[in-house]
Design a protein around this motif. Structure first.
Motif, mmCIF file in Angstrom:
data_model
loop_
_atom_site.group_PDB
_atom_site.id
_atom_site.type_symbol
_atom_site.label_atom_id
_atom_site.label_comp_id
_atom_site.label_asym_id
_atom_site.label_seq_id
_atom_site.Cartn_x
_atom_site.Cartn_y
_atom_site.Cartn_z
ATOM 1 N N UNK A 29 0.852 -1.192 0.000
ATOM 2 C CA UNK A 29 0.000 0.000 0.000
ATOM 3 C C UNK A 29 0.883 1.236 0.000
ATOM 4 N N UNK A 30 0.596 2.149 -0.908
ATOM 5 C CA UNK A 30 1.277 3.442 -0.963
ATOM 6 C C UNK A 30 0.256 4.517 -0.650
ATOM 7 N N UNK A 31 0.504 5.259 0.418
ATOM 8 C CA UNK A 31 -0.461 6.265 0.873
ATOM 9 C C UNK A 31 0.201 7.634 0.795
ATOM 10 N N UNK A 32 -0.448 8.560 0.090
ATOM 11 C CA UNK A 32 0.019 9.939 0.037
ATOM 12 C C UNK A 32 -1.104 10.839 0.540
ATOM 13 N N UNK A 33 -0.960 12.127 0.357
ATOM 14 C CA UNK A 33 -1.929 13.070 0.929
ATOM 15 C C UNK A 33 -3.333 12.931 0.335
ATOM 16 N N UNK A 35 -4.141 10.174 -2.231
ATOM 17 C CA UNK A 35 -4.384 8.892 -2.906
ATOM 18 C C UNK A 35 -3.916 7.720 -2.047
ATOM 19 N N UNK A 36 -4.561 6.613 -2.256
ATOM 20 C CA UNK A 36 -4.131 5.340 -1.673
ATOM 21 C C UNK A 36 -3.997 4.348 -2.829
ATOM 22 N N UNK A 37 -2.816 3.801 -2.995
ATOM 23 C CA UNK A 37 -2.556 2.875 -4.093
ATOM 24 C C UNK A 37 -2.249 1.501 -3.519
ATOM 25 N N UNK A 38 -2.952 0.498 -4.042
ATOM 26 C CA UNK A 38 -2.703 -0.875 -3.636
ATOM 27 C C UNK A 38 -2.008 -1.581 -4.789
ATOM 28 N N UNK A 39 -0.858 -2.181 -4.545
ATOM 29 C CA UNK A 39 -0.078 -2.862 -5.574
ATOM 30 C C UNK A 39 0.000 -4.350 -5.225
ATOM 31 N N UNK A 40 -0.532 -5.199 -6.100
ATOM 32 C CA UNK A 40 -0.502 -6.643 -5.905
ATOM 33 C C UNK A 40 0.414 -7.231 -6.971
ATOM 34 N N UNK A 41 1.394 -8.006 -6.534
ATOM 35 C CA UNK A 41 2.393 -8.583 -7.432
ATOM 36 C C UNK A 41 2.224 -10.089 -7.496
ATOM 37 N N UNK A 42 2.214 -10.642 -8.709
ATOM 38 C CA UNK A 42 2.180 -12.092 -8.873
ATOM 39 C C UNK A 42 3.586 -12.640 -8.693
ATOM 40 N N UNK A 43 3.726 -13.692 -7.896
ATOM 41 C CA UNK A 43 5.022 -14.306 -7.666
ATOM 42 C C UNK A 43 4.845 -15.773 -7.354
ATOM 43 N N UNK A 44 5.922 -16.506 -7.429
ATOM 44 C CA UNK A 44 5.895 -17.920 -7.074
ATOM 45 C C UNK A 44 5.867 -18.002 -5.552
ATOM 46 N N UNK A 45 4.835 -18.630 -5.015
ATOM 47 C CA UNK A 45 4.701 -18.678 -3.565
ATOM 48 C C UNK A 45 5.605 -19.736 -2.941
ATOM 49 N N UNK A 46 5.280 -20.964 -3.123
ATOM 50 C CA UNK A 46 5.998 -22.045 -2.466
ATOM 51 C C UNK A 46 6.537 -22.981 -3.538
ATOM 52 N N UNK A 47 7.845 -23.269 -3.461
ATOM 53 C CA UNK A 47 8.419 -24.189 -4.439
ATOM 54 C C UNK A 47 9.612 -24.905 -3.834
ATOM 55 N N UNK A 48 9.966 -26.011 -4.452
ATOM 56 C CA UNK A 48 11.103 -26.818 -4.046
ATOM 57 C C UNK A 48 12.086 -26.899 -5.201
#
Length: 63
Positions: A29-33, A35-48
């Motif tokens: 979350x990026x919060x300024x005076x 605006x509030x911006x929510x950034x969701x990133x796709x990534x590999x969660x669990x791996x071996x």
């Protein structure tokens, strides 16, 4: 975890696990005076990762 398959430890298998407890969250979350911006990133969660290694320094003779 590493397992040696030969007596002289020339050949080995290594098993590594990443994010086993699902603790790496990908929401920022990026919060300024005004605006509030929510950034969701796709990534590999669990791996071996399984790795095999062969020590070539002893190849062709004794060291």
């Amino acid at each position: 975890m590493e397992l040696y398959l030969t007596k002289n430890k020339e050949l080995s298998l290594q098993l590594q696990g990443y994010d086993l407890f699902d603790q790496q969250h990908s929401v920022n979350f990026l919060i300024s005076s005004n605006t509030i911006t929510q950034c969701i990133t796709n990534r590999i969660d669990r791996y071996f990762l399984l790795t095999s290694r062969y020590n070539l320094s002893r190849f062709g003779g004794k060291s």
